[in-house]
Scaffold this active site. Structure first.
Site, mmCIF file in Angstrom:
data_model
loop_
_atom_site.group_PDB
_atom_site.id
_atom_site.type_symbol
_atom_site.label_atom_id
_atom_site.label_comp_id
_atom_site.label_asym_id
_atom_site.label_seq_id
_atom_site.Cartn_x
_atom_site.Cartn_y
_atom_site.Cartn_z
ATOM 1 N N GLU A 1 -70.989 6.601 -12.164
ATOM 2 C CA GLU A 1 -71.220 5.704 -13.302
ATOM 3 C C GLU A 1 -70.667 4.341 -12.897
ATOM 4 O O GLU A 1 -69.450 4.106 -12.967
ATOM 5 C CB GLU A 1 -70.484 6.229 -14.553
ATOM 6 C CG GLU A 1 -71.054 7.515 -15.127
ATOM 7 C CD GLU A 1 -72.379 7.321 -15.853
ATOM 8 O OE1 GLU A 1 -72.880 6.185 -15.914
ATOM 9 O OE2 GLU A 1 -72.916 8.319 -16.352
ATOM 10 N N CYS B 1 -68.911 -2.174 -18.960
ATOM 11 C CA CYS B 1 -69.954 -1.974 -17.940
ATOM 12 C C CYS B 1 -71.331 -2.349 -18.457
ATOM 13 O O CYS B 1 -72.180 -2.793 -17.695
ATOM 14 C CB CYS B 1 -69.935 -0.532 -17.457
ATOM 15 S SG CYS B 1 -70.123 0.651 -18.798
ATOM 16 N N GLY C 1 -66.571 3.643 -12.191
ATOM 17 C CA GLY C 1 -65.832 2.510 -11.613
ATOM 18 C C GLY C 1 -66.777 1.584 -10.882
ATOM 19 O O GLY C 1 -67.974 1.531 -11.167
HETATM 20 P P1 NAD Z 1 -62.394 0.985 -9.636
HETATM 21 O O1 NAD Z 1 -63.580 1.405 -8.864
HETATM 22 O O2 NAD Z 1 -61.455 -0.006 -9.014
HETATM 23 O O3 NAD Z 1 -61.453 2.257 -10.006
HETATM 24 C C1 NAD Z 1 -61.926 3.398 -10.715
HETATM 25 C C2 NAD Z 1 -61.016 4.595 -10.409
HETATM 26 O O4 NAD Z 1 -61.116 4.934 -9.025
HETATM 27 C C3 NAD Z 1 -59.533 4.363 -10.694
HETATM 28 O O5 NAD Z 1 -58.986 5.545 -11.239
HETATM 29 C C4 NAD Z 1 -58.957 4.079 -9.306
HETATM 30 O O6 NAD Z 1 -57.599 4.426 -9.177
HETATM 31 C C5 NAD Z 1 -59.808 4.986 -8.437
HETATM 32 N N1 NAD Z 1 -59.911 4.520 -7.049
HETATM 33 C C6 NAD Z 1 -59.960 3.230 -6.624
HETATM 34 N N2 NAD Z 1 -60.075 3.189 -5.274
HETATM 35 C C7 NAD Z 1 -60.110 4.477 -4.851
HETATM 36 C C8 NAD Z 1 -60.238 5.099 -3.586
HETATM 37 N N3 NAD Z 1 -60.347 4.397 -2.460
HETATM 38 N N4 NAD Z 1 -60.260 6.440 -3.539
HETATM 39 C C9 NAD Z 1 -60.179 7.181 -4.670
HETATM 40 N N5 NAD Z 1 -60.032 6.662 -5.902
HETATM 41 C C10 NAD Z 1 -60.014 5.323 -5.995
HETATM 42 O O7 NAD Z 1 -62.977 0.475 -11.022
HETATM 43 P P2 NAD Z 1 -62.253 -0.314 -12.199
HETATM 44 O O8 NAD Z 1 -61.898 -1.689 -11.750
HETATM 45 O O9 NAD Z 1 -61.204 0.540 -12.812
HETATM 46 O O10 NAD Z 1 -63.488 -0.405 -13.245
HETATM 47 C C11 NAD Z 1 -64.378 -1.484 -13.296
HETATM 48 C C12 NAD Z 1 -65.765 -1.104 -12.812
HETATM 49 O O11 NAD Z 1 -66.188 0.100 -13.452
HETATM 50 C C13 NAD Z 1 -66.807 -2.135 -13.182
HETATM 51 O O12 NAD Z 1 -67.670 -2.356 -12.098
HETATM 52 C C14 NAD Z 1 -67.564 -1.500 -14.341
HETATM 53 O O13 NAD Z 1 -68.887 -1.952 -14.488
HETATM 54 C C15 NAD Z 1 -67.507 -0.053 -13.968
HETATM 55 N N6 NAD Z 1 -67.666 0.797 -15.162
HETATM 56 C C16 NAD Z 1 -68.781 1.564 -15.272
HETATM 57 C C17 NAD Z 1 -68.949 2.349 -16.421
HETATM 58 C C18 NAD Z 1 -70.158 3.239 -16.616
HETATM 59 O O14 NAD Z 1 -70.131 4.067 -17.522
HETATM 60 N N7 NAD Z 1 -71.210 3.108 -15.828
HETATM 61 C C19 NAD Z 1 -67.986 2.325 -17.417
HETATM 62 C C20 NAD Z 1 -66.862 1.514 -17.251
HETATM 63 C C21 NAD Z 1 -66.714 0.762 -16.105
#
Ligand code: NAD
Length: 458
Positions: free
Chosen positions: A210, A244, A188
């Site tokens: 990641e 990502c 995320g």
């Molecule tokens: P996000 O960080 O908002 O959420 C990811 C997950 O974390 C979700 O399941 C969400 O419900 C949970 N979450 C959010 N806040 C939380 C908290 N305070 N406590 C616990 N869990 C929490 O990310 P997103 O918007 O879903 O994804 C986009 C980001 O992910 C982009 O920055 C992208 O580059 C990155 N990403 C990285 C990869 C990789 O493999 N490196 C792959 C895909 C996406």
């Protein structure tokens, strides 16, 4: 929703009753998962279409097939991954034999994002199960159809005391972070990544992050411009730029700049005519991208072929490094194209946003590629291609610094979810210790002095 702590306790009890599941048990888990993915591939297409209009072609290519590839690699290699690895002994430790045994971490949490919901929930699950763990998966609340599908798929394929899905939003995620998982695996954004690291620190657990970042695509003067423009457009177009490892921006050598911009625009038009681009995930995300574009225009950027609502790529030229478009991960169908005149200038531009997840280099000049690889910190490097390194089953995947830590996929994913336990055995009756350790005596002094001399020479 069932109480996450009850689910956790059930998994912990199962883990304690069978802490090292046999290889054949793990294979049966993976085979059941494979059948479930194969039999639900149409449901996967429907779910991601409902969530953000991801086309069936992209659903197959970026959700189901990468998971099946991960499963194939794990099923084909599990016996060798789990086999204890013998380690050589060395002077002065003759007489000892040692090995590394890979044990499961225990009960692990996988938190996945919305952009590749199936791939990024089930892919790490494959590695966690291959390593013999019990798992809770929490998909993103921003893709409710995919989240439901993942819950049903895992619920039907695997026993509840092996893997369970907990659905919900940030509050559920936060609740899960209070539980003493043995490993936190998070995909995320960086802001939430910091909270995950805090949580892991509270439990002294290991963590994989990641994250994202601004992955540059560098184009020098030695490549076929047309092919390179097509690959960059395809890499950006996939998933509506919400990837990502999408090429975030391009830095092109000054002498190619005008021709490259023309080639990019030609391919943008061509690919939009042939393929359907995924929608932006929601209005909030669209407003964020609109604001980034407005800010760039205010700072002097020129937009070409621009219309976010039409679901096409926007190309931006003349973008200053100081505007938001060049300071935040874009994560949408906008491609700034910058120019560089010298290698120093190129390195300076890339270093403005340090430690990207991937650096794309389009060049046939190996010396330039090697210099960039040595000077710039990046999670991975992909030469003359985009995105494909993610699906290579034998390439570890992951970030560095701002783009994350830890490695995934194939053997690296298996190791991420394993504790590699060193096991040493003394085979000699006495070994070397009595020769160099007290009681004091001239022989011990002499033996230690000899040891210094030998080690000092090697
Ligand atoms: P996000 O960080 O908002 O959420 C990811 C997950 O974390 C979700 O399941 C969400 O419900 C949970 N979450 C959010 N806040 C939380 C908290 N305070 N406590 C616990 N869990 C929490 O990310 P997103 O918007 O879903 O994804 C986009 C980001 O992910 C982009 O920055 C992208 O580059 C990155 N990403 C990285 C990869 C990789 O493999 N490196 C792959 C895909 C996406």
């Amino acid at each position: 929703m069932r109480d996450p702590s009850e689910i956790f306790d059930r998994l912990r009890t199962a883990e304690e009753s069978n802490p090292l599941p046999e290889v054949k048990t793990r294979i049966s888990w993976l085979e059941r998962l494979r059948s479930a993915v194969l039999s639900r591939r149409a449901d996967i297409r429907t779910a991601v279409w409902e969530d953000f209009r991801k086309s069936p072609v992209e659903a197959d290519l970026t959700e189901s097939i990468p998971v099946l590839l991960e499963l194939k690699t794990a099923l084909g290699n599990l016996a060798s991954w789990t086999a204890p690895k013998r380690l050589r002994s060395t002077f002065p430790l003759w007489g000892l034999s040692s090995r590394l045994q890979h044990n499961p971490k225990g009960v692990v949490l996988i938190l996945s994002p919305w952009n590749y919901p199936v791939n990024l929930s089930l892919g790490p699950l494959v590695s966690a199960l291959a390593a013999g763990n019990r798992v809770i998966v929490k998909p993103s609340e921003r893709v409710p159809h995919s989240s439901r599908l993942i819950a049903n798929l895992i619920g039907d394929a695997l026993p509840e005391d092996v893997a369970t899905v907990v659905e919900g939003g940030v509050e559920v995620g936060a609740e899960l972070l209070n539980l003493p998982f043995d490993h936190f695996y998070f995909t995320g954004g960086a802001a939430v990544g910091k909270e995950i690291m805090h949580a892991a620190a509270r439990h002294l657990s290991s963590v994989t992050l990641e994250l994202g970042g601004k992955s540059p695509a560098v184009v020098d003067g030695s490549v076929d411009l047309d092919q390179c423009a097509e690959k960059i457009v395809r890499g950006k177009f996939m998933n509506g730029g919400q990837t990502c490892i999408a090429p975030d921006y391009v830095v092109v050598h000054d002498k190619l700049y005008d021709d490259f911009v023309k080639a990019i625009l030609t391919h943008a038009v061509r690919i939009e005519a042939r393929a359907e681009m995924s929608a932006l995930i929601d209005d909030r995300h669209e407003a964020r991208l609109e604001a980034m574009l407005a800010d760039a225009v205010k700072e002097g950027a020129i937009l070409h072929h621009s219309d976010l609502h039409r679901s096409g790529l926007t190309i931006a030229t003349g973008v200053p490094l100081t505007c938001k478009l060049m300071q935040e991960e874009i994560f949408g169908p906008i491609l700034p194209v910058l120019r560089y005149r010298s290698e120093e200038e190129l390195i300076g531009i890339v270093r403005t946003n340090p430690s990207p997840l991937t650096m794309y280099v389009f060049s046939n000049d190996d010396r330039l590629v090697n210099r960039l690889a040595a000077k710039l910190k990046t999670g991975s490097i992909c030469i003359n291609e985009t995105l494909l390194h993610f699906v290579h089953p034998h390439l570890p995947f992951g970030g560095v610094g701002q783009s994350g830590s830890g490695r995934s996929h194939g053997r690296a994913g298996f190791e991420t979810f394993s504790n590699s336990v060193p096991i040493m055995r003394q085979n000699a009756r006495r070994g070397i210790i009595p020769l160099v350790y007290p009681p004091k005596g001239r022989f011990g002094d002499w033996a230690r002095e000899l040891l210094f001399r030998i080690l000092g020479r090697w």
